[in-house]
Design an enzyme around this catalytic site. Structure first.
Site, mmCIF file in Angstrom:
data_model
loop_
_atom_site.group_PDB
_atom_site.id
_atom_site.type_symbol
_atom_site.label_atom_id
_atom_site.label_comp_id
_atom_site.label_asym_id
_atom_site.label_seq_id
_atom_site.Cartn_x
_atom_site.Cartn_y
_atom_site.Cartn_z
ATOM 1 N N ASP A 55 46.852 -0.886 -82.571
ATOM 2 C CA ASP A 55 45.601 -1.349 -81.970
ATOM 3 C C ASP A 55 45.032 -0.294 -81.019
ATOM 4 O O ASP A 55 44.624 -0.600 -79.902
ATOM 5 C CB ASP A 55 45.821 -2.671 -81.227
ATOM 6 C CG ASP A 55 44.538 -3.482 -81.075
ATOM 7 O OD1 ASP A 55 43.592 -3.241 -81.852
ATOM 8 O OD2 ASP A 55 44.486 -4.353 -80.186
ATOM 9 N N GLY B 3 45.184 -13.197 -72.543
ATOM 10 C CA GLY B 3 45.321 -13.850 -71.251
ATOM 11 C C GLY B 3 44.491 -13.185 -70.175
ATOM 12 O O GLY B 3 43.612 -12.370 -70.456
ATOM 13 N N ILE C 157 40.864 -9.532 -62.277
ATOM 14 C CA ILE C 157 40.020 -8.369 -62.581
ATOM 15 C C ILE C 157 39.589 -8.308 -64.040
ATOM 16 O O ILE C 157 38.777 -7.456 -64.420
ATOM 17 C CB ILE C 157 40.733 -7.047 -62.208
ATOM 18 C CG1 ILE C 157 42.069 -6.922 -62.969
ATOM 19 C CG2 ILE C 157 40.935 -6.935 -60.713
ATOM 20 C CD1 ILE C 157 42.743 -5.567 -62.792
ATOM 21 N N GLY C 158 40.124 -9.193 -64.870
ATOM 22 C CA GLY C 158 39.735 -9.133 -66.279
ATOM 23 C C GLY C 158 40.326 -10.264 -67.085
ATOM 24 O O GLY C 158 41.171 -11.028 -66.610
#
Length: 477
Positions: A326, A216, A210-211
């Site tokens: 982040d 990774g 899905i992504g």
């Protein structure tokens, strides 16, 4: 006298030129760009502009076909000189092969260049005959391609050097991951100590990609233990990231909060790949909503809701003396029912009694606090700054200075702070006051998560039922 404007001589005799598509580094969309390779440099241009919007040193670069991007004729270009990876799409297989060959030729270009890593003693000067003195050639080109004028450098040489050293520091720190300490009581742990020994291929079925991110690939799968859907993040283990992965898993395993994506388990597969099983968030990430900004706008009460839920997680993380480092829309995941949760602890840090401040340079540049860019010691309030930038993302569709090259953006953040909202009259005084407090350059004056949760802006937050329709609308765009 030679102008600081990037000289066309750098690309007037191209070894190769043409139009390709390039994936953006921040907003992951694909756009057409004109590319030119000359000697050991690659330049790319926007539309018909005469000046490049990017310059890539090819010396020692690596280039190979990438079939995992879901697009044909794509190749991956890794430039170690600036520690960046570029994803580029050609029109045909033959065109891709010819560009990869040109990149390979540029990577082996044989002239002698100056050392790339900057030393702290470097003195930025301008010589009319040679351009910038004391800087590697690659940085001189990047300064010029960032539209940095001679006068700007002469006016603030130390600030520009600070930004350049910051970038060099990012490269150095990423290639020396042992500089980032693990959790204090677990500094001797290895990944094998933290993972489950079971075989995940027997537990998780119907795996669908899905992504894909910098770390990774991400898949959705069904657990045979309870028939529930989970997200699986697959990360290649190497010498550079092993210590960082220990810290990430240790922090995830010990972080339990309603506004943090739930960690389920982790596994090592074939001795070289880490699988991390996490709660599946069916609403995607906040970025999905922002990418539909032309058609969908977040209301003030919806922004307040996302900020409030994020702050609850940050209050918890900071209470454990940890920094996420982040915070941005990519790392805010949404449940299909409207829940909001922080994800991705790949840059997280644990503060200790001995080290109550950090000075490690990590994160995503456009969201970074000034004290972090300057290389000063910093604490949990860098997350508050990033939250303020994320507010601007939600209000305007993107972080500030996105129209500028990263180098200039970093300089502007450290010297000018953040520009005002474009449509101030659209937002309440309460919104604007909260926003300005998050982005106070003076760290001492910047509130912490606990104080911000008491701000009147938090009283405006809607609930998940009023946020859920926004998620559904973004899916339909």
């Amino acid at each position: 006298m030679i102008s600081l404007d990037l000289s066309p001589t750098l690309w007037k005799s191209p070894d190769k030129e043409g139009e390709l598509k390039k994936q953006g580094h921040v907003v992951k969309n694909w756009k057409k760009r004109k590319f030119i390779i000359q000697n050991d440099m690659l330049f790319y241009f926007k539309d018909k502009e005469e000046r490049p919007v990017g310059a890539v040193p090819l010396r020692m670069s690596r280039c190979y076909e990438n079939k995992s991007l879901g697009k044909p004729n794509c190749f991956e270009l890794v430039s170690p000189r600036i520690n960046k990876t570029f994803f580029i799409q050609a029109n045909t297989p033959d065109e891709m092969a010819s560009w990869m060959k040109a990149v390979e030729k540029g990577s082996e270009y044989s002239t002698v260049s100056q050392p790339f890593n900057l030393k702290h003693e470097v003195h930025v000067d301008f010589n009319s005959a040679t351009g910038f003195s004391g800087l590697p050639k690659e940085w001189e080109v990047i300064l010029k391609s960032s539209n940095v004028s001679k006068q700007e450098v002469l006016d603030k040489p130390s600030e520009w050097l600070s930004v350049l050293e910051f970038q060099a520091g990012r490269t150095m720190e990423k290639s020396n991951s042992q500089n980032l300490s693990a959790l204090p009581d677990e500094s001797n742990l290895t990944l094998s100590d933290l993972v489950t020994k079971e075989d995940p291929t027997k537990i998780y079925k119907n795996m669908t990609k899905i992504g894909e991110g910098a770390a990774g690939e991400v898949f959705v799968a069904t657990s045979s233990k309870n028939n529930k859907r989970v997200a699986i993040k697959k990360i290649e283990i190497n010498n550079d990231n092993a210590k960082l992965l220990v810290t990430e898993i240790a922090i995830m395993k010990t972080s339990h909060h309603d506004n943090i994506v739930n960690y389920i388990d982790s596994y090592i597969v074939n001795d070289r790949e880490l699988w991390v099983a996490m709660e599946f968030m069916g609403g995607g990430c906040l970025t999905d909503i922002l990418e539909a900004f032309d058609n969908i706008k977040m209301s003030e009460i919806q922004i307040a809701y996302v900020v409030k839920e994020t702050l609850k997680a940050l209050q918890y993380i900071h209470s454990l003396h940890r920094i996420h480092r982040d915070i941005k829309s990519d790392n805010i995941l949404l449940g299909s029912e409207g829940s909001v949760k922080i994800a991705d602890f790949g840059y997280a840090a644990q503060l200790t009694q001995k080290q109550q401040k950090r000075n490690t340079v990590v994160g995503t540049p456009y969201w970074m606090a000034p004290e972090l860019i300057r290389g000063h010691d910093y604490g949990v309030k860098v997350d508050i700054w990033s939250l303020g930038i994320m507010m601007m993302e939600m209000a305007e569709g993107e972080p500030p200075y996105m129209d500028f090259p990263p180098l200039r953006a970093l300089f502007l953040i450290t010297t000018k702070g953040i520009p005002p909202l474009k449509e101030t009259t659209k937002w309440s005084k309460t919104f604007q006051d909260f926003f300005s407090k998050c982005l106070d350059i003076n760290v001492a004056n910047r509130p912490d998560a606990t104080d911000l949760l008491k701000h009147p802006f938090m009283d405006l937050a809607c609930d998940s039922s009023e946020f859920k329709p926004l998620i559904q609308a973004a899916r339909n765009v």
